[in-house]
Design a protein around this motif. Structure first.
Motif, PDB file in Angstrom:
ATOM      1  N   SER A   1      -8.079  -9.571  -6.251  1.00 19.73           N
ATOM      2  CA  SER A   1      -7.174  -8.714  -5.431  1.00 19.73           C
ATOM      3  C   SER A   1      -6.004  -9.423  -4.694  1.00 19.73           C
ATOM      4  O   SER A   1      -5.974 -10.628  -4.248  1.00 19.73           O
ATOM      5  CB  SER A   1      -8.220  -8.370  -4.058  1.00 19.73           C
ATOM      6  OG  SER A   1      -7.455  -7.809  -3.225  1.00 19.73           O
TER       7      SER A   1
ATOM      8  N   ASP B   1      -8.290  -3.517  -0.941  1.00 18.72           N
ATOM      9  CA  ASP B   1      -8.282  -1.905  -1.053  1.00 18.72           C
ATOM     10  C   ASP B   1      -8.244  -1.654  -2.449  1.00 18.72           C
ATOM     11  O   ASP B   1      -7.094  -1.722  -2.979  1.00 18.72           O
ATOM     12  CB  ASP B   1      -7.172  -1.045  -0.138  1.00 18.72           C
ATOM     13  CG  ASP B   1      -7.399   0.411  -0.260  1.00 18.72           C
ATOM     14  OD1 ASP B   1      -8.022   0.874  -1.043  1.00 18.72           O
ATOM     15  OD2 ASP B   1      -6.371   1.098   0.119  1.00 18.72           O
TER      16      ASP B   1
ATOM     17  N   ASN C   1      -8.011   1.090  -3.848  1.00 14.95           N
ATOM     18  CA  ASN C   1      -6.797   2.459  -4.296  1.00 14.95           C
ATOM     19  C   ASN C   1      -5.404   1.629  -4.329  1.00 14.95           C
ATOM     20  O   ASN C   1      -4.634   2.172  -5.020  1.00 14.95           O
ATOM     21  CB  ASN C   1      -6.798   2.982  -2.924  1.00 14.95           C
ATOM     22  CG  ASN C   1      -7.893   4.152  -3.041  1.00 14.95           C
ATOM     23  OD1 ASN C   1      -8.327   4.777  -3.912  1.00 14.95           O
ATOM     24  ND2 ASN C   1      -8.895   3.904  -1.961  1.00 14.95           N
ATOM     25  N   SER C   2      -5.256   0.332  -3.799  1.00 14.58           N
ATOM     26  CA  SER C   2      -3.891  -0.324  -3.943  1.00 14.58           C
ATOM     27  C   SER C   2      -3.723  -1.337  -4.865  1.00 14.58           C
ATOM     28  O   SER C   2      -2.848  -1.477  -5.211  1.00 14.58           O
ATOM     29  CB  SER C   2      -3.706  -0.699  -2.460  1.00 14.58           C
ATOM     30  OG  SER C   2      -3.417   0.314  -1.690  1.00 14.58           O
TER      31      SER C   2
ATOM     32  N   GLN D   1       0.847  -1.315  -0.134  1.00 17.70           N
ATOM     33  CA  GLN D   1       0.167  -0.137  -0.106  1.00 17.70           C
ATOM     34  C   GLN D   1       0.753   1.244  -0.004  1.00 17.70           C
ATOM     35  O   GLN D   1       0.466   2.296  -0.774  1.00 17.70           O
ATOM     36  CB  GLN D   1      -0.876   0.010   1.274  1.00 17.70           C
ATOM     37  CG  GLN D   1      -2.124  -0.793   1.036  1.00 17.70           C
ATOM     38  CD  GLN D   1      -1.863  -2.202   1.544  1.00 17.70           C
ATOM     39  OE1 GLN D   1      -0.660  -2.660   1.647  1.00 17.70           O
ATOM     40  NE2 GLN D   1      -2.892  -3.138   2.074  1.00 17.70           N
TER      41      GLN D   1
END
Length: 394
Positions: free
Chosen positions: A198, A204, A206-207, A165
């Motif tokens: 994922s 997340d 965004n990551s 992240q």
């Protein structure tokens, strides 16, 4: 089967649960309305598949819907050789670039696909198939940054021991396509859907792949590590193992992880039953020296060193592997160690602790047949760590 056979089988079952074919099958069953949308032939369908799982995701998606045109950008060695050789056919363009640190192809092919995507409009529908590895594979840098600048920055980030992240947050600063910026480059009338596997703790958006198409309304996560862990628990129970799952969001260092595994090993010895301890996530692994390895190989070597101190009359095995089939800059998914690993290393005149201090786990594990070699798996949902302890002998 031996404990090593069991542990390799269970790791394979974890990978199988994250296969795009199974993930899409489940998804369309649960989302029939969306499936109907894609069966609507009023718009031309363009697919941009990006990441380590790009090829398998693209092929799986195209089993369900007629794709007009598509672009597949994945890691070196992740395309079938015949596809890489032809480079394109009537529907697909096939491209490979570098991971975990970008190269010139990451930029050249990034610019190539961006030019194509900008030409799409209201009569088109764009499907982005995103998986881990996308951050280094697809890049169009902001003005003022050349390839050498980005390589230097990414190398420092990866060696620092920062989380993915934190690393991806930094990557967004010098990119025109990360952090939702790709959407801003496209025609605002273009309909865009994102389907994602994922490889990020907590999923997340965004990551994952540095979020090129997030935030957006039509963003769907198909699969993650939890699904893989659940399948391993199911299969291990069928094999007669008493199961214990610690976490599927593990982000500690390889050193701290190995200490935890040692504690769990000692706890398991208190019961005569055969047992499995499961852990999943993405460990932090600062790099020291100039050796070759990856976080999964390093933690396997650390565990072998710690558990070898406890001379027990029970067979055990430990495996740590990346579900994408690659660990760090190597061709191994990870490491698998057991009762004899340290003895085998010393018989080959290796000093495990000395090699560990040089971040040189790959060559020594390879020398004693302690690497997990799957090849590219077609998926990517973080790392899976498995400890098996066989039942006590009567």
């Amino acid at each position: 089967m031996s404990t090593k056979d069991d542990i390799l089988f269970l790791f394979e079952q974890g990978i199988k649960a994250a296969n795009p074919e199974f993930l899409f099958e489940d998804f369309w069953k649960k989302n029939p309305g969306l499936e109907q949308t894609f069966n609507d032939q009023n718009k031309k369908l363009f697919v941009f598949a990006l990441g380590k799982a790009a090829y398998s995701m693209a092929m799986s998606f195209s089993h369900y819907f007629p794709v007009n045109k598509g672009f597949i950008l994945t890691k070196y060695g992740h395309l079938p050789s015949e596809k890489l050789k032809m480079r394109e056919d009537s529907i697909w363009k096939y491209r490979e670039a570098s991971h975990p640190i970008l190269d010139q192809n990451s930029i050249d092919f990034g610019m190539e696909v961006l030019k194509i995507l900008k030409e799409l409009g209201s009569n088109d529908r764009l499907v982005v198939l995103l998986s881990g590895g996308a951050s280094s594979l697809f890049e169009v840098p902001i003005d003022g940054y050349a390839l050498n600048d980005l390589v230097s920055i990414q190398d420092q980030l990866l060696r620092s021991g920062k989380t993915i992240q934190e690393i991806n947050q930094e990557r967004k600063k010098y990119s025109t396509v990360k952090g939702g910026k790709l959407l801003k480059e496209l025609n605002e009338e273009l309909e865009v859907f994102s389907f994602v596997i994922s490889d990020v703790i907590g999923d997340d958006p965004n990551s994952i792949g540095s979020g090129p198409t997030f935030p957006s309304r039509n963003y769907f996560i198909l699969g993650n590590l939890s699904r893989s862990i659940e399948n391993i628990v199911f299969e291990a129970t069928n094999l007669g193992y008493k199961t214990k799952q610690i976490s599927d969001t593990w982000t500690e260092s390889t050193k701290e992880t190995s200490i935890l595994i040692e504690k769990e090993f000692l706890t398991a010895l208190e019961s005569p039953e055969k047992q499995i301890v499961l852990l999943g996530g993405e460990m932090v692994c600062p790099v020291f020296g100039n050796g070759l390895g990856g976080r999964n190989q390093e933690v396997s070597l650390r565990v072998a060193i710690l558990l070898d101190k406890h001379k027990v009359n029970r067979e055990w095995a430990f495996l740590s592997g990346g579900t994408d089939g690659t660990d760090g800059p190597t061709d191994a998914a990870g490491g698998v160690v057991g009762n004899q690993t340290i003895s085998d290393l010393k018989a080959k005149h290796w000093d495990p602790i000395e090699q560990l201090e040089n971040s040189n786990s790959y060559p020594i594990l390879k020398d004693v047949d302690a690497l997990v070699m799957t090849g590219p798996t077609g998926t990517n949902v973080n790392d899976i760590l498995i400890l098996l302890v066989d039942s006590a002998k009567a």
